[in-house]
Scaffold this active site. Structure first.
Site, PDB file in Angstrom:
ATOM      1  CD  GLU A  98      45.269  81.828  14.543  1.00  0.00           C
ATOM      2  OE1 GLU A  98      45.177  83.052  14.755  1.00  0.00           O
ATOM      3  OE2 GLU A  98      44.281  81.077  14.430  1.00  0.00           O
ATOM      4  CB  CYS A 111      52.268  89.371  16.024  1.00  0.00           C
ATOM      5  SG  CYS A 111      51.715  88.912  17.683  1.00  0.00           S
ATOM      6  CB  CYS A 118      48.423  80.851  26.317  1.00  0.00           C
ATOM      7  SG  CYS A 118      49.256  81.948  27.508  1.00  0.00           S
ATOM      8  CB  CYS A 122      44.972  86.419  30.329  1.00  0.00           C
ATOM      9  SG  CYS A 122      46.674  86.493  30.937  1.00  0.00           S
ATOM     10  CB  CYS A 125      43.646  86.339  26.241  1.00  0.00           C
ATOM     11  SG  CYS A 125      44.721  85.848  24.873  1.00  0.00           S
ATOM     12  CB  CYS A 346      45.865  92.567  20.524  1.00  0.00           C
ATOM     13  SG  CYS A 346      46.562  92.298  22.149  1.00  0.00           S
TER      14      CYS A 346
END
Length: 373
Positions: A98, A111, A118, A122, A125, A346
């Site tokens: 994305e 962005c 990932c 985290c 997230c 975010c």
């Protein structure tokens, strides 16, 4: 993955200036041809090699035989009521990533993602919960800018788009995909590429310290650190990478990062989680942590995603936290939430990742078991 496309042709999107010069020389041409090709691809936004009209027909045919310009495919796009745009881009292996564009009155920020999924996991997230498949190639990274620029252009792909800033804050940890990310950023800065200022291209990292030191040596882009906690005990939970690179070491690197330029600061990103990291005591710890560090702090209201245990701090709590930082002489702002209605805010980017780690599967199983209790 290499920059070779499925038919075996070289993808010119995957060549930075140095690689493009080497490519031209390999064809028996002068290195200045690289500037012409880069300008056509990135400044003019062409996809057809035969449209490069200041290059001889013979050379265009020679290039077209062995190379092409292949960008990620737009699988889906949506626009939020606040103007935020999101593209879901399908890569050649079927994975999707994305990319998000955030328009404002004086700038337009893109962005960009650097990994398929990932690897860091985290805790707050959504991207981290879906797992990890692989690093992206340079063509896939710069291809996001190329696709967005063409989509935002008013004139058939020419360089009149609204992108003024790029942030490497999408899916993935950029510094764990070092060379392709740096090469892509070099093209963003190239006058004949996207012509962006070094202050308008920002790399965000969770704190991969050896790579931060290397980046400082070779690139002038701006730096942001995903901090999110003022002490090691809490950060070990929120950002597991902290167990390998604890806060003292991270702050030492940040303290030195822009020591030769008094006008530049490291941006500290701090997501505000209700009852987790948003108390006055956390603010006092953060003030002590940043002592002697040239930093500004972005307070980010948490953006929820399905099955998360975290909640967003309320506006009064965020305001009080920011006030404490500012009274201590720290430049702090609250980032406006943009694109949350289309899951483009975010921490909400997901894509469609073939997860090699099986982290997503384990996460969904854990959630299912909790719901059965």
């Amino acid at each position: 993955m290499s920059e070779l496309t499925q038919p075996g042709k070289l993808n010119l999107l995957g060549l930075d200036r140095k690689a493009m010069e080497a490519f031209c020389i390999s064809l028996g041409e002068k290195s200045y041809r690289a500037t012409q090709i880069i300008k056509w691809i990135h400044f003019q936004g062409v996809q057809d090699i035969h449209a490069m009209t200041n290059i001889s027909k013979t050379l265009r045919e020679k290039i077209a035989e062995i190379a092409e310009i292949r960008a990620p495919e737009i699988a889906y796009e949506s626009t939020c009521a606040d103007g935020t745009q999101k593209w879901v881009l399908r890569l050649m292996d079927g994975n999707c990533i994305e990319t998000v564009f955030i328009p404002e009155k004086t700038r337009g920020t893109l962005c960009v993602s650097s990994q398929v999924g990932c690897i860091l996991n985290c805790d707050f997230c959504s991207t981290g919960k879906q797992g990890f498949n692989r690093n992206m190639t340079m063509a896939e990274i710069i291809g996001q800018v190329w696709v967005a620029a063409r989509s935002l252009s008013k004139n058939a792909g020419l360089h009149d788009h609204a992108i003024t800033n790029v942030v490497m804050m999408g899916m993935g940890e950029p510094l764990l995909n070092f060379d392709p990310v740096v090469s892509a950023m070099d093209l963003m800065l190239d006058d004949f590429g996207y012509g962006l200022s070094k202050r308008r291209v920002t790399l965000s990292t969770a704190g991969v310290i050896p790579a931060m030191r290397e980046l400082r040596k070779i690139s002038d882009v701006a730096l942001a650190v995903s901090l999110h906690a003022p002490n090691d005990e809490l950060r070990n939970i929120l950002v597991p990478l902290n167990k390998k690179y604890p806060l003292k070491e991270l702050m030492d690197v940040c303290r030195d990062y822009f020591k030769d330029d008094k006008r530049r600061y490291v941006t500290m990103e701090y997501v505000m989680l209700a009852g987790v990291n948003d108390t006055p005591d956390h603010a006092r710890q953060l003030i002590r942590l940043l002592n002697g560090v040239k930093a500004k702090v972005n307070l980010i209201p948490f953006n929820p995603f399905p099955n998360t245990a975290y909640k967003r701090s309320d506006a009064a709590t965020i305001d009080a936290f920011r006030e404490m930082l500012m009274n201590a002489g720290i430049n702090a702002i609250t980032r406006k939430t943009r694109g949350d209605s289309i899951d483009a805010a975010c921490g909400q980017l997901v894509g469609e990742v073939k997860d090699r780690t099986r982290r997503s599967e384990r996460y969904q199983t854990r959630i299912a078991l909790q719901q059965e209790k």
